[in-house]
Write a protein that holds these residues in place. Structure first.
Motif, PDB file in Angstrom:
ATOM      1  N   MET A   1     -22.911 -11.998  -0.741  1.00 17.54           N
ATOM      2  CA  MET A   1     -23.134 -10.796  -1.547  1.00 17.54           C
ATOM      3  C   MET A   1     -21.923  -9.878  -1.424  1.00 17.54           C
ATOM      4  N   THR A   2     -21.484  -9.325  -2.553  1.00 15.90           N
ATOM      5  CA  THR A   2     -20.336  -8.427  -2.548  1.00 15.90           C
ATOM      6  C   THR A   2     -20.769  -7.029  -2.955  1.00 15.90           C
ATOM      7  N   ARG A   3     -19.935  -6.065  -2.634  1.00 19.62           N
ATOM      8  CA  ARG A   3     -20.232  -4.695  -3.027  1.00 19.62           C
ATOM      9  C   ARG A   3     -18.938  -4.027  -3.493  1.00 19.62           C
ATOM     10  N   PRO A   4     -19.033  -3.047  -4.406  1.00 17.53           N
ATOM     11  CA  PRO A   4     -17.834  -2.322  -4.832  1.00 17.53           C
ATOM     12  C   PRO A   4     -17.415  -1.320  -3.768  1.00 17.53           C
ATOM     13  N   PHE A   5     -16.146  -0.957  -3.761  1.00 18.87           N
ATOM     14  CA  PHE A   5     -15.686   0.077  -2.856  1.00 18.87           C
ATOM     15  C   PHE A   5     -16.083   1.439  -3.403  1.00 18.87           C
ATOM     16  N   THR A   6     -16.279   2.385  -2.520  1.00 21.16           N
ATOM     17  CA  THR A   6     -16.562   3.752  -2.939  1.00 21.16           C
ATOM     18  C   THR A   6     -15.334   4.604  -2.712  1.00 21.16           C
ATOM     19  N   GLU A   7     -15.399   5.874  -3.180  1.00 17.79           N
ATOM     20  CA  GLU A   7     -14.212   6.712  -3.250  1.00 17.79           C
ATOM     21  C   GLU A   7     -13.530   6.958  -1.919  1.00 17.79           C
ATOM     22  N   ASN A   8     -14.295   7.069  -0.854  1.00 19.16           N
ATOM     23  CA  ASN A   8     -13.692   7.451   0.420  1.00 19.16           C
ATOM     24  C   ASN A   8     -13.126   6.272   1.201  1.00 19.16           C
ATOM     25  N   ASP A   9     -13.200   5.070   0.645  1.00 14.75           N
ATOM     26  CA  ASP A   9     -12.684   3.887   1.331  1.00 14.75           C
ATOM     27  C   ASP A   9     -11.160   3.802   1.225  1.00 14.75           C
ATOM     28  N   ILE A  10     -10.500   3.414   2.303  1.00 15.46           N
ATOM     29  CA  ILE A  10      -9.136   2.902   2.245  1.00 15.46           C
ATOM     30  C   ILE A  10      -9.285   1.399   2.083  1.00 15.46           C
ATOM     31  N   ILE A  11      -8.901   0.874   0.935  1.00 15.29           N
ATOM     32  CA  ILE A  11      -9.159  -0.518   0.609  1.00 15.29           C
ATOM     33  C   ILE A  11      -8.261  -1.430   1.457  1.00 15.29           C
ATOM     34  N   ARG A  22      -4.054   3.188  -2.211  1.00 13.28           N
ATOM     35  CA  ARG A  22      -4.899   2.636  -1.157  1.00 13.28           C
ATOM     36  C   ARG A  22      -6.363   3.038  -1.324  1.00 13.28           C
ATOM     37  N   SER A  23      -6.667   3.961  -2.236  1.00 15.61           N
ATOM     38  CA  SER A  23      -8.032   4.475  -2.376  1.00 15.61           C
ATOM     39  C   SER A  23      -8.295   4.857  -3.825  1.00 15.61           C
ATOM     40  N   ARG A  24      -9.546   5.231  -4.131  1.00 13.40           N
ATOM     41  CA  ARG A  24      -9.900   5.684  -5.470  1.00 13.40           C
ATOM     42  C   ARG A  24     -10.826   6.901  -5.366  1.00 13.40           C
ATOM     43  N   GLU A  25     -10.352   7.934  -4.713  1.00 14.46           N
ATOM     44  CA  GLU A  25     -11.160   9.143  -4.516  1.00 14.46           C
ATOM     45  C   GLU A  25     -11.525   9.784  -5.851  1.00 14.46           C
ATOM     46  N   THR A  26     -12.715  10.355  -5.930  1.00 15.68           N
ATOM     47  CA  THR A  26     -13.230  10.991  -7.145  1.00 15.68           C
ATOM     48  C   THR A  26     -12.252  12.017  -7.687  1.00 15.68           C
ATOM     49  N   GLY A  27     -12.116  12.063  -9.022  1.00 13.88           N
ATOM     50  CA  GLY A  27     -11.230  13.033  -9.657  1.00 13.88           C
ATOM     51  C   GLY A  27     -11.717  14.459  -9.470  1.00 13.88           C
ATOM     52  N   ARG A  28     -10.802  15.403  -9.640  1.00 12.03           N
ATOM     53  CA  ARG A  28     -11.113  16.804  -9.357  1.00 12.03           C
ATOM     54  C   ARG A  28     -12.082  17.429 -10.351  1.00 12.03           C
ATOM     55  N   GLU A 283      -1.116   8.536   2.110  1.00  6.76           N
ATOM     56  CA  GLU A 283      -1.784   7.295   2.526  1.00  6.76           C
ATOM     57  C   GLU A 283      -0.803   6.134   2.504  1.00  6.76           C
ATOM     58  N   TRP A 284       0.030   6.098   1.473  1.00  2.00           N
ATOM     59  CA  TRP A 284       1.017   5.022   1.353  1.00  2.00           C
ATOM     60  C   TRP A 284       2.056   5.114   2.473  1.00  2.00           C
ATOM     61  N   LEU A 285       2.528   6.328   2.748  1.00  2.00           N
ATOM     62  CA  LEU A 285       3.527   6.518   3.799  1.00  2.00           C
ATOM     63  C   LEU A 285       2.996   6.087   5.166  1.00  2.00           C
ATOM     64  N   GLU A 286       1.749   6.417   5.450  1.00  2.00           N
ATOM     65  CA  GLU A 286       1.168   6.072   6.747  1.00  2.00           C
ATOM     66  C   GLU A 286       1.170   4.570   6.979  1.00  2.00           C
ATOM     67  N   ASP A 291       7.242   5.849  10.362  1.00  2.00           N
ATOM     68  CA  ASP A 291       8.287   6.442  11.187  1.00  2.00           C
ATOM     69  C   ASP A 291       9.061   7.539  10.462  1.00  2.00           C
ATOM     70  N   ARG A 292       8.996   7.536   9.134  1.00  2.00           N
ATOM     71  CA  ARG A 292       9.741   8.537   8.365  1.00  2.00           C
ATOM     72  C   ARG A 292       8.848   9.496   7.587  1.00  2.00           C
ATOM     73  N   ALA A 293       7.543   9.325   7.704  1.00  2.00           N
ATOM     74  CA  ALA A 293       6.609  10.105   6.895  1.00  2.00           C
ATOM     75  C   ALA A 293       6.802  11.609   7.069  1.00  2.00           C
ATOM     76  N   ARG A 294       6.871  12.070   8.315  1.00  2.00           N
ATOM     77  CA  ARG A 294       6.987  13.512   8.562  1.00  2.00           C
ATOM     78  C   ARG A 294       8.276  14.073   7.984  1.00  2.00           C
TER      79      ARG A 294
END
Length: 367
Positions: A1-11, A22-28, A283-286, A291-294
């Motif tokens: 059984m599979t399930r869809p990802f929700t907004e707060n997931d880091i895929i 990396r994610s699909r957080e709900t639009g503003r 999220e992408w930088l992390e 090492d260079r994100a900051r």
């Protein structure tokens, strides 16, 4: 059984191969937000669904968009697609997807709106009695040669309309698929009706793969510049975006490589992080450059008054302050050294040839 990802997931990477976000957080603009909570039955450990692409028709009554922004060098734009499967993590168009009820993250790359009848609608707008010709730039928001264009050929249909009506058009893309349409672009070029810009963010193959997962490789883009130039089509390069402490050191190399391939003009834009992009890019930088994100974020904030982004016309494209001034000086000196941006009157596109053809498929009036 599979399930869809929700907004707060880091895929997890194995479920988002070829995707930038990396994610699909709900639009503003959404009133509700869904979160995944473990109920104790182990449901969160079930197999997850891979992220897939879906196409939906966009039935807009107009395809020409207009702007009055003083920092945008054209007043009319055209984008046959909303959303872009290239998946560039830095794309400034991502927040526009929230107007459609989608997320600026993975939805932007996988929930694509398609204007299937764009060519017909454009022809209707050109034939309107009040239409006045002015340069139209295709691809100013999302890429007109993203992967689905290879099958749908909507951009090619639009170019045929520009050719028939003798209307000037500019193209911006980071896809080598543009060379497919050299036959049409050559006709437009002979009439001084077209200019093409190829975006090159980095020459580093690995970085490009992680940052622009479904766009053409850097070498393919340089090859496209070479093919267009050989065909007599005016072509330039956009070093965009310039990302401090990540791609900024490549600026001169990008310009030199593009000039060697045949580019005659160049431009650049600094990385922009408006609205939802600031979280997506972090999220992408992390994951890709921890090492260079900051330092990257610090330099960006330094150019925008301590904020991630400034929307003022004087700052949003180039930033301000010592670092922004240094990049601007480097760009200007490099262009001068390479002979870029030395346009003559013959390089300017013409509006004088615009003429609606008579073969519109309707019966002509006797009077």
């Amino acid at each position: 059984m599979t399930r869809p990802f929700t907004e707060n997931d880091i895929i997890p990477p194995e479920f988002r191969r070829g995707r930038g976000a990396r994610s699909r957080e709900t639009g503003r603009f959404e009133a509700q937000k869904r979160e995944r909570i473990d109920d104790g039955w182990g449901s969160l450990e079930q197999e997850m669904e891979p992220v897939r692409t879906f196409l939906m028709p966009d039935k807009s009554k107009s395809v020409i968009t207009r702007n009055t922004s003083p920092d945008i060098p054209f007043r009319q734009g055209l984008n046959p697609y909303r959303g872009c499967e290239h998946g560039c993590i830095y794309c400034y168009a991502r927040p526009s997807h929230t107007y459609l009820g989608f997320s600026a993250g993975l939805d932007f790359e996988t929930r694509l709106m398609v204007k299937y009848d764009a060519a017909r609608v454009l022809e209707q707008e050109f034939r309107h009695k009040n239409y006045k010709p002015d340069l139209i730039v295709m691809g100013g928001n999302t890429d007109i040669y993203q992967p689905i264009e290879k099958k749908l050929k909507i951009t090619r249909q639009l170019l045929k309309v520009f050719d028939r009506f003798n209307h000037p058009v500019g193209l911006i893309t980071k896809s080598a698929l543009v060379t497919r349409d050299i036959d049409i672009l050559k006709r437009l070029a002979r009439k001084r009706l077209v200019r093409v810009y190829i975006s090159v963010t980095t020459l580093d193959y690995r970085l490009a793969r992680n940052m622009e997962p479904r766009a053409s490789t850097p070498q393919k883009r340089l090859d496209a510049i070479r093919d267009l130039a050989k065909a007599g089509i005016p072509v330039g390069v956009m070093a965009a975006p310039v990302i401090p402490s990540l791609t900024d050191h490549e600026l001169e190399n990008i310009l030199a490589a593009a000039r060697a391939a045949g580019a005659r003009s160049a431009g650049y834009i600094m990385l922009r992080l408006p609205l939802e992009i600031k979280k997506l890019f972090r999220e992408w930088l992390e994951e890709e450059a921890p090492d260079r994100a900051r330092r990257i974020i610090h330099l960006l904030q330094e150019m925008h008054g301590g904020k991630d982004y400034s929307s003022s016309y004087s700052e949003r494209m180039r930033g301000s302050g010592p670092y922004a001034d240094l990049v601007a000086q480097r760009f200007k000196k490099c262009c001068f050294r390479l002979g870029l941006n030395q346009r003559t009157a013959e390089d300017e596109l013409t509006l004088d040839l615009f003429q609606p053809p008579l073969d519109d498929g309707t019966q002509m009036s006797l009077f």
